[in-house]
Design a protein around this motif. Structure first.
Motif, PDB file in Angstrom:
ATOM      1  N   THR A  79     -47.113  13.142 -24.771  1.00  0.00           N
ATOM      2  CA  THR A  79     -45.815  13.806 -24.817  1.00  0.00           C
ATOM      3  C   THR A  79     -45.932  15.148 -25.536  1.00  0.00           C
ATOM      4  O   THR A  79     -45.418  16.175 -25.065  1.00  0.00           O
ATOM      5  CB  THR A  79     -44.781  12.913 -25.535  1.00  0.00           C
ATOM      6  OG1 THR A  79     -44.729  11.663 -24.874  1.00  0.00           O
ATOM      7  CG2 THR A  79     -43.412  13.552 -25.539  1.00  0.00           C
ATOM      8  N   LYS A  80     -46.620  15.144 -26.660  1.00  0.00           N
ATOM      9  CA  LYS A  80     -46.822  16.393 -27.409  1.00  0.00           C
ATOM     10  C   LYS A  80     -47.626  17.388 -26.587  1.00  0.00           C
ATOM     11  O   LYS A  80     -47.341  18.586 -26.572  1.00  0.00           O
ATOM     12  CB  LYS A  80     -47.527  16.121 -28.737  1.00  0.00           C
ATOM     13  CG  LYS A  80     -46.639  15.505 -29.778  1.00  0.00           C
ATOM     14  CD  LYS A  80     -47.394  15.284 -31.076  1.00  0.00           C
ATOM     15  CE  LYS A  80     -46.509  14.601 -32.109  1.00  0.00           C
ATOM     16  NZ  LYS A  80     -47.228  14.360 -33.369  1.00  0.00           N
ATOM     17  N   SER A  81     -48.617  16.871 -25.885  1.00  0.00           N
ATOM     18  CA  SER A  81     -49.458  17.730 -25.057  1.00  0.00           C
ATOM     19  C   SER A  81     -48.629  18.374 -23.938  1.00  0.00           C
ATOM     20  O   SER A  81     -48.744  19.569 -23.676  1.00  0.00           O
ATOM     21  CB  SER A  81     -50.606  16.917 -24.467  1.00  0.00           C
ATOM     22  OG  SER A  81     -51.371  17.696 -23.600  1.00  0.00           O
ATOM     23  N   ASP A 141     -47.535   9.320 -27.511  1.00  0.00           N
ATOM     24  CA  ASP A 141     -47.046  10.411 -28.355  1.00  0.00           C
ATOM     25  C   ASP A 141     -47.896  11.668 -28.152  1.00  0.00           C
ATOM     26  O   ASP A 141     -47.372  12.772 -28.041  1.00  0.00           O
ATOM     27  CB  ASP A 141     -47.071  10.011 -29.841  1.00  0.00           C
ATOM     28  CG  ASP A 141     -45.961   9.032 -30.204  1.00  0.00           C
ATOM     29  OD1 ASP A 141     -45.046   8.856 -29.370  1.00  0.00           O
ATOM     30  OD2 ASP A 141     -46.027   8.470 -31.306  1.00  0.00           O
ATOM     31  N   LEU A 142     -49.192  11.477 -28.078  1.00  0.00           N
ATOM     32  CA  LEU A 142     -50.093  12.605 -27.878  1.00  0.00           C
ATOM     33  C   LEU A 142     -49.868  13.239 -26.498  1.00  0.00           C
ATOM     34  O   LEU A 142     -49.862  14.471 -26.356  1.00  0.00           O
ATOM     35  CB  LEU A 142     -51.556  12.175 -28.016  1.00  0.00           C
ATOM     36  CG  LEU A 142     -52.037  11.918 -29.436  1.00  0.00           C
ATOM     37  CD1 LEU A 142     -53.467  11.378 -29.424  1.00  0.00           C
ATOM     38  CD2 LEU A 142     -51.962  13.184 -30.262  1.00  0.00           C
ATOM     39  N   ARG A 165     -45.398  18.856 -23.951  1.00  0.00           N
ATOM     40  CA  ARG A 165     -44.473  19.797 -24.571  1.00  0.00           C
ATOM     41  C   ARG A 165     -45.191  21.105 -24.920  1.00  0.00           C
ATOM     42  O   ARG A 165     -44.665  22.196 -24.690  1.00  0.00           O
ATOM     43  CB  ARG A 165     -43.855  19.168 -25.825  1.00  0.00           C
ATOM     44  CG  ARG A 165     -42.638  19.938 -26.299  1.00  0.00           C
ATOM     45  CD  ARG A 165     -41.866  19.294 -27.431  1.00  0.00           C
ATOM     46  NE  ARG A 165     -42.218  17.940 -27.767  1.00  0.00           N
ATOM     47  CZ  ARG A 165     -42.666  17.538 -28.973  1.00  0.00           C
ATOM     48  NH1 ARG A 165     -42.782  18.403 -29.955  1.00  0.00           N
ATOM     49  NH2 ARG A 165     -42.967  16.275 -29.202  1.00  0.00           N
ATOM     50  N   LEU A 166     -46.399  20.994 -25.455  1.00  0.00           N
ATOM     51  CA  LEU A 166     -47.165  22.194 -25.787  1.00  0.00           C
ATOM     52  C   LEU A 166     -47.497  23.011 -24.541  1.00  0.00           C
ATOM     53  O   LEU A 166     -47.403  24.246 -24.540  1.00  0.00           O
ATOM     54  CB  LEU A 166     -48.460  21.824 -26.519  1.00  0.00           C
ATOM     55  CG  LEU A 166     -48.326  21.527 -28.003  1.00  0.00           C
ATOM     56  CD1 LEU A 166     -49.646  21.036 -28.569  1.00  0.00           C
ATOM     57  CD2 LEU A 166     -47.880  22.765 -28.754  1.00  0.00           C
ATOM     58  N   GLU A 202     -44.393  24.782 -23.517  1.00  0.00           N
ATOM     59  CA  GLU A 202     -44.144  25.906 -24.420  1.00  0.00           C
ATOM     60  C   GLU A 202     -45.101  27.060 -24.141  1.00  0.00           C
ATOM     61  O   GLU A 202     -44.719  28.229 -24.195  1.00  0.00           O
ATOM     62  CB  GLU A 202     -44.261  25.452 -25.876  1.00  0.00           C
ATOM     63  CG  GLU A 202     -43.103  24.588 -26.341  1.00  0.00           C
ATOM     64  CD  GLU A 202     -43.285  24.080 -27.770  1.00  0.00           C
ATOM     65  OE1 GLU A 202     -44.241  24.505 -28.464  1.00  0.00           O
ATOM     66  OE2 GLU A 202     -42.457  23.256 -28.192  1.00  0.00           O
TER      67      GLU A 202
END
Length: 115
Positions: free
Chosen positions: A15-17, A12-13, A19-20, A23
């Motif tokens: 994936t979030k990383s 999850d981290l 995505r960030l 962005e």
């Protein structure tokens, strides 16, 4: 079970990383595009300002030419009137004045063309 939970949290981290980061890349590109757009707007504004100054100068030149033309016409009319009245001396004086004005104007025009 805890390992499974840790892996999920790690995934999850990540994936979030990711995505960030994506962005941030997008934001960076948008900022670059905005900066480029601002530069283009500045360049266009400078071009418009230069054109405005040129138009002002041309307008002043047209106004001066118009005033000079009116002066010439007035002098020509006075020459015709003086001749009609038989005052050839006055007609000669006005004609000389008109010649001087035309000569001065011609010199100014040549000066402007040479600059």
């Amino acid at each position: 079970m805890q390992n499974k939970h840790k892996r999920k949290t790690k995934n999850d981290l990540q994936t979030k990383s990711k995505r960030l980061k994506e962005e941030m890349k997008e934001t960076s590109m948008e900022q670059k595009n905005i900066k480029d757009g601002q530069l283009q707007v500045r360049e266009k504004l400078r071009a418009i300002e230069m054109e405005y100054k040129l138009l002002q100068e041309e307008t002043m030149l047209v106004i001066q030419r118009s005033a000079l033309t009116q002066l010439r016409l007035a002098l020509m009319l006075n020459i015709v009137k003086a001749r009609d009245e038989g005052d050839f001396s006055k007609a000669a004086q006005i004609t000389q004045l008109l010649r001087e004005i035309i000569a001065r104007d011609n010199m100014q025009q040549q000066k402007c063309r040479n600059e």
